[in-house]
Design a protein around this motif. Structure first.
Motif, PDB file in Angstrom:
ATOM      1  N   ALA A 169     -22.480 -11.627   3.158  1.00  0.00           N
ATOM      2  CA  ALA A 169     -23.127 -12.163   4.363  1.00  0.00           C
ATOM      3  C   ALA A 169     -22.277 -11.958   5.606  1.00  0.00           C
ATOM      4  O   ALA A 169     -22.202 -12.828   6.478  1.00  0.00           O
ATOM      5  CB  ALA A 169     -23.453 -13.650   4.175  1.00  0.00           C
ATOM      6  N   GLY A 170     -21.649 -10.776   5.716  1.00  0.00           N
ATOM      7  CA  GLY A 170     -20.781 -10.492   6.844  1.00  0.00           C
ATOM      8  C   GLY A 170     -21.379  -9.545   7.866  1.00  0.00           C
ATOM      9  O   GLY A 170     -20.666  -9.064   8.751  1.00  0.00           O
ATOM     10  N   VAL A 171     -22.694  -9.288   7.752  1.00  0.00           N
ATOM     11  CA  VAL A 171     -23.326  -8.352   8.682  1.00  0.00           C
ATOM     12  C   VAL A 171     -24.791  -8.736   8.839  1.00  0.00           C
ATOM     13  O   VAL A 171     -25.449  -9.137   7.885  1.00  0.00           O
ATOM     14  CB  VAL A 171     -23.184  -6.894   8.178  1.00  0.00           C
ATOM     15  N   SER A 172     -25.266  -8.630  10.068  1.00  0.00           N
ATOM     16  CA  SER A 172     -26.693  -8.809  10.349  1.00  0.00           C
ATOM     17  C   SER A 172     -27.286  -7.443  10.680  1.00  0.00           C
ATOM     18  O   SER A 172     -26.762  -6.737  11.554  1.00  0.00           O
ATOM     19  CB  SER A 172     -26.899  -9.763  11.526  1.00  0.00           C
ATOM     20  N   PHE A 173     -28.376  -7.091   9.986  1.00  0.00           N
ATOM     21  CA  PHE A 173     -29.044  -5.823  10.254  1.00  0.00           C
ATOM     22  C   PHE A 173     -30.222  -6.000  11.216  1.00  0.00           C
ATOM     23  O   PHE A 173     -30.987  -5.064  11.438  1.00  0.00           O
ATOM     24  CB  PHE A 173     -29.521  -5.196   8.936  1.00  0.00           C
ATOM     25  N   THR A 174     -30.361  -7.190  11.782  1.00  0.00           N
ATOM     26  CA  THR A 174     -31.503  -7.469  12.649  1.00  0.00           C
ATOM     27  C   THR A 174     -31.114  -7.936  14.044  1.00  0.00           C
ATOM     28  O   THR A 174     -31.959  -7.993  14.932  1.00  0.00           O
ATOM     29  CB  THR A 174     -32.407  -8.541  12.020  1.00  0.00           C
ATOM     30  N   LYS A 175     -29.862  -8.265  14.281  1.00  0.00           N
ATOM     31  CA  LYS A 175     -29.502  -8.925  15.540  1.00  0.00           C
ATOM     32  C   LYS A 175     -29.372  -7.981  16.728  1.00  0.00           C
ATOM     33  O   LYS A 175     -29.319  -8.431  17.869  1.00  0.00           O
ATOM     34  CB  LYS A 175     -28.200  -9.713  15.369  1.00  0.00           C
ATOM     35  N   GLY A 176     -29.284  -6.699  16.509  1.00  0.00           N
ATOM     36  CA  GLY A 176     -29.120  -5.777  17.623  1.00  0.00           C
ATOM     37  C   GLY A 176     -27.736  -5.173  17.674  1.00  0.00           C
ATOM     38  O   GLY A 176     -26.964  -5.255  16.715  1.00  0.00           O
ATOM     39  N   CYS A 177     -27.410  -4.575  18.799  1.00  0.00           N
ATOM     40  CA  CYS A 177     -26.220  -3.738  18.915  1.00  0.00           C
ATOM     41  C   CYS A 177     -24.922  -4.536  18.911  1.00  0.00           C
ATOM     42  O   CYS A 177     -24.860  -5.656  19.406  1.00  0.00           O
ATOM     43  CB  CYS A 177     -26.295  -2.913  20.194  1.00  0.00           C
ATOM     44  N   TYR A 178     -23.886  -3.915  18.364  1.00  0.00           N
ATOM     45  CA  TYR A 178     -22.508  -4.398  18.413  1.00  0.00           C
ATOM     46  C   TYR A 178     -21.618  -3.185  18.228  1.00  0.00           C
ATOM     47  O   TYR A 178     -22.109  -2.086  17.898  1.00  0.00           O
ATOM     48  CB  TYR A 178     -22.246  -5.457  17.329  1.00  0.00           C
ATOM     49  N   VAL A 179     -20.357  -3.322  18.418  1.00  0.00           N
ATOM     50  CA  VAL A 179     -19.446  -2.190  18.276  1.00  0.00           C
ATOM     51  C   VAL A 179     -19.446  -1.717  16.813  1.00  0.00           C
ATOM     52  O   VAL A 179     -19.197  -2.493  15.896  1.00  0.00           O
ATOM     53  CB  VAL A 179     -18.012  -2.582  18.694  1.00  0.00           C
ATOM     54  N   GLY A 180     -19.747  -0.435  16.602  1.00  0.00           N
ATOM     55  CA  GLY A 180     -19.797   0.120  15.251  1.00  0.00           C
ATOM     56  C   GLY A 180     -21.128  -0.035  14.560  1.00  0.00           C
ATOM     57  O   GLY A 180     -21.278   0.346  13.389  1.00  0.00           O
ATOM     58  N   GLN A 181     -22.127  -0.564  15.269  1.00  0.00           N
ATOM     59  CA  GLN A 181     -23.421  -0.867  14.646  1.00  0.00           C
ATOM     60  C   GLN A 181     -24.151   0.384  14.166  1.00  0.00           C
ATOM     61  O   GLN A 181     -24.769   0.380  13.098  1.00  0.00           O
ATOM     62  CB  GLN A 181     -24.287  -1.650  15.637  1.00  0.00           C
TER      63      GLN A 181
END
Length: 241
Positions: A169-181
């Protein structure tokens, strides 16, 4: 636990601290907290991992708290400051607070967001009577096969999904952009996570794939191809790549 707290708070009213962090880290910090997250390179490799908490009335009100390795806290604060630009946001280490843990339910604590079996965790003011739990935590965590920190994850050495972030549970695939997304999302969509970090008996560790060894525990952390992993913990879902 050898952890430190970074406090991210508005330096003037109206600054959106959660919005600032939301565009940088791998997890959704606008929803329920705490969450485990990473700050990555543009290529999607882990630089820092940490837990993000919302400050309470006891721990300082209108702020987000980053629960990170003490040894890298200053470097993480410096890195976050680079992204701050002209925003009126304060980023500083708060040595009045500490991270507390026990394996069983604790008043004021919450289950670790990565894996409930990791135990209960909370942030509170430190006192001289506090007893370090570093070694007990390390044994408990590694026995469950969970890796963390730069010694195990590396710095700019391991793709975030190779740290088992999707399972923990260390990543969201729905929240939008982030560095390295971009690279992280592409790997997930194509199911191309070809290597994983795994905890192995030290006698079975491969010198060419070993990240760190703990001789006193008889364990090591290796960065292995999925096809070479023979004894994964129950929580780890290895896909057929």
């Amino acid at each position: 636990m050898s952890r430190a707290i970074l406090r991210i708070s508005p330096a003037e009213p109206g600054e959106d601290v959660a919005g600032f962090l939301q565009g940088l880290v791998t997890n959704d910090v606008a929803g329920p907290l705490p969450v485990w997250a990473g700050l990555l390179t543009a290529q999607g490799k882990a630089l820092f991992d940490f837990l993000v908490w919302r400050a309470s009335s006891e721990t300082g009100g209108d702020a987000l708290l980053i629960d990170c390795e003490a040894a890298v806290a200053d470097a993480l604060a410096k890195r976050l400051t680079l992204y701050r630009l002209r925003r009126r946001i304060a980023i500083a280490r708060d040595d009045t607070l500490g991270v507390f843990w026990q394996a069983t339910a604790a008043p004021g604590g919450v289950p670790d967001p990565r894996l409930p079996a990791l135990g209960w965790r909370w942030i509170a003011p430190v006192a001289q009577s506090d007893v370090a739990a570093d070694e007990a935590w390390r044994v408990h965590r590694l026995t469950l096969g969970v890796t963390e920190g730069q010694a195990e994850l590396g710095s700019d050495a391991t793709l975030w999904l190779e740290t088992n972030a999707a399972d923990l549970a260390g990543v969201s695939f729905t929240k939008g952009c982030y560095v390295g997304q971009e690279n992280t999302a592409r790997m997930n969509w194509r199911q191309k996570v070809n290597r994983r970090l795994v905890v192995v008996p030290i006698a079975q560790s491969r010198a060419d794939r070993q990240r760190v060894a703990y001789p006193a525990l008889g364990l090591a952390v290796d960065h292995l191809r999925v096809d070479d992993i023979t004894d994964a913990p129950a929580w780890m879902s290895l896909r057929d790549d």
